[in-house]
Design a protein around this motif. Structure first.
Motif, mmCIF file in Angstrom:
data_model
loop_
_atom_site.group_PDB
_atom_site.id
_atom_site.type_symbol
_atom_site.label_atom_id
_atom_site.label_comp_id
_atom_site.label_asym_id
_atom_site.label_seq_id
_atom_site.Cartn_x
_atom_site.Cartn_y
_atom_site.Cartn_z
ATOM 1 N N ALA A 28 0.842 -1.185 0.000
ATOM 2 C CA ALA A 28 0.000 0.000 0.000
ATOM 3 C C ALA A 28 0.882 1.241 0.000
ATOM 4 O O ALA A 28 2.079 1.171 0.264
ATOM 5 N N ALA A 29 0.291 2.373 -0.285
ATOM 6 C CA ALA A 29 1.046 3.623 -0.321
ATOM 7 C C ALA A 29 1.642 3.956 1.044
ATOM 8 O O ALA A 29 2.647 4.633 1.131
ATOM 9 N N SER A 30 1.035 3.451 2.099
ATOM 10 C CA SER A 30 1.521 3.769 3.440
ATOM 11 C C SER A 30 2.788 2.995 3.810
ATOM 12 O O SER A 30 3.444 3.312 4.781
ATOM 13 N N CYS A 31 3.155 1.987 3.051
ATOM 14 C CA CYS A 31 4.339 1.182 3.347
ATOM 15 C C CYS A 31 5.268 1.232 2.147
ATOM 16 O O CYS A 31 5.095 0.502 1.187
ATOM 17 N N THR A 32 6.256 2.110 2.200
ATOM 18 C CA THR A 32 7.140 2.277 1.055
ATOM 19 C C THR A 32 8.467 1.565 1.245
ATOM 20 O O THR A 32 9.229 1.422 0.303
ATOM 21 N N ALA A 33 8.768 1.118 2.456
ATOM 22 C CA ALA A 33 10.047 0.467 2.727
ATOM 23 C C ALA A 33 10.035 -0.956 2.185
ATOM 24 O O ALA A 33 9.000 -1.610 2.129
ATOM 25 N N LYS A 34 11.201 -1.436 1.764
ATOM 26 C CA LYS A 34 11.299 -2.827 1.327
ATOM 27 C C LYS A 34 11.235 -3.766 2.519
ATOM 28 O O LYS A 34 10.815 -4.902 2.406
ATOM 29 N N LYS A 35 11.679 -3.282 3.683
ATOM 30 C CA LYS A 35 11.600 -4.079 4.901
ATOM 31 C C LYS A 35 10.349 -3.673 5.670
ATOM 32 O O LYS A 35 10.197 -2.528 6.059
ATOM 33 N N HIS A 36 9.454 -4.618 5.857
ATOM 34 C CA HIS A 36 8.200 -4.334 6.549
ATOM 35 C C HIS A 36 8.431 -4.310 8.057
ATOM 36 O O HIS A 36 9.174 -5.102 8.601
ATOM 37 N N THR A 37 7.759 -3.385 8.711
ATOM 38 C CA THR A 37 7.818 -3.280 10.168
ATOM 39 C C THR A 37 6.403 -3.118 10.686
ATOM 40 O O THR A 37 5.472 -2.872 9.937
ATOM 41 N N GLY A 38 6.242 -3.225 11.952
ATOM 42 C CA GLY A 38 4.929 -3.015 12.549
ATOM 43 C C GLY A 38 4.000 -4.191 12.386
ATOM 44 O O GLY A 38 2.786 -4.034 12.373
ATOM 45 N N PHE A 39 4.552 -5.391 12.253
ATOM 46 C CA PHE A 39 3.692 -6.567 12.154
ATOM 47 C C PHE A 39 2.946 -6.766 13.469
ATOM 48 O O PHE A 39 3.471 -6.510 14.540
ATOM 49 N N HIS A 40 1.704 -7.189 13.360
ATOM 50 C CA HIS A 40 0.920 -7.494 14.550
ATOM 51 C C HIS A 40 0.016 -8.680 14.252
ATOM 52 O O HIS A 40 -0.243 -8.998 13.090
ATOM 53 N N TRP A 41 -0.440 -9.339 15.284
ATOM 54 C CA TRP A 41 -1.272 -10.530 15.119
ATOM 55 C C TRP A 41 -2.710 -10.146 14.831
ATOM 56 O O TRP A 41 -3.271 -9.256 15.460
ATOM 57 N N VAL A 42 -3.307 -10.809 13.858
ATOM 58 C CA VAL A 42 -4.710 -10.637 13.511
ATOM 59 C C VAL A 42 -5.378 -12.001 13.659
ATOM 60 O O VAL A 42 -4.929 -12.984 13.057
ATOM 61 N N VAL A 43 -6.426 -12.067 14.470
ATOM 62 C CA VAL A 43 -7.147 -13.325 14.674
ATOM 63 C C VAL A 43 -8.015 -13.590 13.450
ATOM 64 O O VAL A 43 -8.823 -12.757 13.052
ATOM 65 N N THR A 44 -7.815 -14.759 12.834
ATOM 66 C CA THR A 44 -8.602 -15.127 11.659
ATOM 67 C C THR A 44 -9.694 -16.130 12.004
ATOM 68 O O THR A 44 -10.636 -16.290 11.246
ATOM 69 N N LYS A 45 -9.526 -16.822 13.139
ATOM 70 C CA LYS A 45 -10.545 -17.753 13.621
ATOM 71 C C LYS A 45 -10.484 -17.728 15.139
ATOM 72 O O LYS A 45 -9.458 -18.061 15.726
ATOM 73 N N LYS A 46 -11.573 -17.317 15.777
ATOM 74 C CA LYS A 46 -11.607 -17.224 17.235
ATOM 75 C C LYS A 46 -11.601 -18.610 17.873
ATOM 76 O O LYS A 46 -12.281 -19.518 17.407
ATOM 77 N N ALA A 47 -10.836 -18.735 18.949
ATOM 78 C CA ALA A 47 -10.831 -19.973 19.730
ATOM 79 C C ALA A 47 -12.073 -20.004 20.614
ATOM 80 O O ALA A 47 -12.569 -18.961 21.036
ATOM 81 N N THR A 48 -12.563 -21.201 20.869
ATOM 82 C CA THR A 48 -13.687 -21.380 21.784
ATOM 83 C C THR A 48 -13.194 -22.187 22.981
ATOM 84 O O THR A 48 -12.013 -22.493 23.085
ATOM 85 N N CYS A 49 -14.097 -22.575 23.850
ATOM 86 C CA CYS A 49 -13.708 -23.361 25.016
ATOM 87 C C CYS A 49 -13.078 -24.693 24.616
ATOM 88 O O CYS A 49 -12.157 -25.169 25.267
ATOM 89 N N THR A 50 -13.578 -25.298 23.553
ATOM 90 C CA THR A 50 -13.123 -26.633 23.172
ATOM 91 C C THR A 50 -12.403 -26.688 21.829
ATOM 92 O O THR A 50 -11.735 -27.669 21.541
ATOM 93 N N ALA A 51 -12.518 -25.671 20.998
ATOM 94 C CA ALA A 51 -11.903 -25.683 19.664
ATOM 95 C C ALA A 51 -10.787 -24.644 19.574
ATOM 96 O O ALA A 51 -10.893 -23.551 20.130
ATOM 97 N N SER A 52 -9.721 -24.990 18.866
ATOM 98 C CA SER A 52 -8.612 -24.055 18.703
ATOM 99 C C SER A 52 -8.950 -23.002 17.649
ATOM 100 O O SER A 52 -9.847 -23.190 16.835
ATOM 101 N N GLY A 53 -8.216 -21.896 17.667
ATOM 102 C CA GLY A 53 -8.405 -20.825 16.709
ATOM 103 C C GLY A 53 -7.156 -20.654 15.855
ATOM 104 O O GLY A 53 -6.260 -21.490 15.871
ATOM 105 N N GLU A 54 -7.093 -19.553 15.083
ATOM 106 C CA GLU A 54 -5.939 -19.261 14.227
ATOM 107 C C GLU A 54 -5.669 -17.773 14.228
ATOM 108 O O GLU A 54 -6.578 -16.964 14.407
ATOM 109 N N LYS A 55 -4.383 -17.407 14.018
ATOM 110 C CA LYS A 55 -4.013 -16.006 13.896
ATOM 111 C C LYS A 55 -2.899 -15.890 12.857
ATOM 112 O O LYS A 55 -2.172 -16.848 12.601
ATOM 113 N N CYS A 56 -2.804 -14.706 12.213
ATOM 114 C CA CYS A 56 -1.770 -14.415 11.224
ATOM 115 C C CYS A 56 -0.993 -13.183 11.670
ATOM 116 O O CYS A 56 -1.537 -12.319 12.349
#
Length: 95
Positions: A28-56
């Motif tokens: 995107a226009a907001s990221c002009t560097a070849k080296k990316h910074t500011g990575f953070h976790w985004v939950v793609t599937k919420k965990a429940t009491c009995t089932a696991s979830g996923e994050k990227c």
């Protein structure tokens, strides 16, 4: 603005997951560097009491760093009631 970026990152991550978990190279226009910074976790599937979830791990520009990482199930949070216990998350009951 942050909310819109957050939603866009989740959509990018979901798109990544739907094409086999490969990373995408979206700059995107907001990221002009070849080296990316500011990575953070985004939950793609919420965990429940009995089932696991996923994050990227996603950069602010939307680039997904890695394949989804599984998260552990939350487990029940038992609260004592009269004569039984009940989970505060999923309403499961036990004596």
């Amino acid at each position: 603005m942050k909310k819109i970026l957050y939603v866009m990152m989740i959509l990018m991550c979901c798109t990544c997951l739907s094409i086999g978990g490969n990373t995408t190279n979206v700059y995107a226009a907001s990221c002009t560097a070849k080296k990316h910074t500011g990575f953070h976790w985004v939950v793609t599937k919420k965990a429940t009491c009995t089932a696991s979830g996923e994050k990227c791990n996603v950069c602010a520009c939307g680039k997904v760093r890695n394949a989804p990482t599984p998260t552990a199930p939350l487990g029940h949070n038992w609260v004592k009631k009269k004569g039984y216990y009940q989970c505060s998350r999923c309403a499961a009951k036990k004596k």
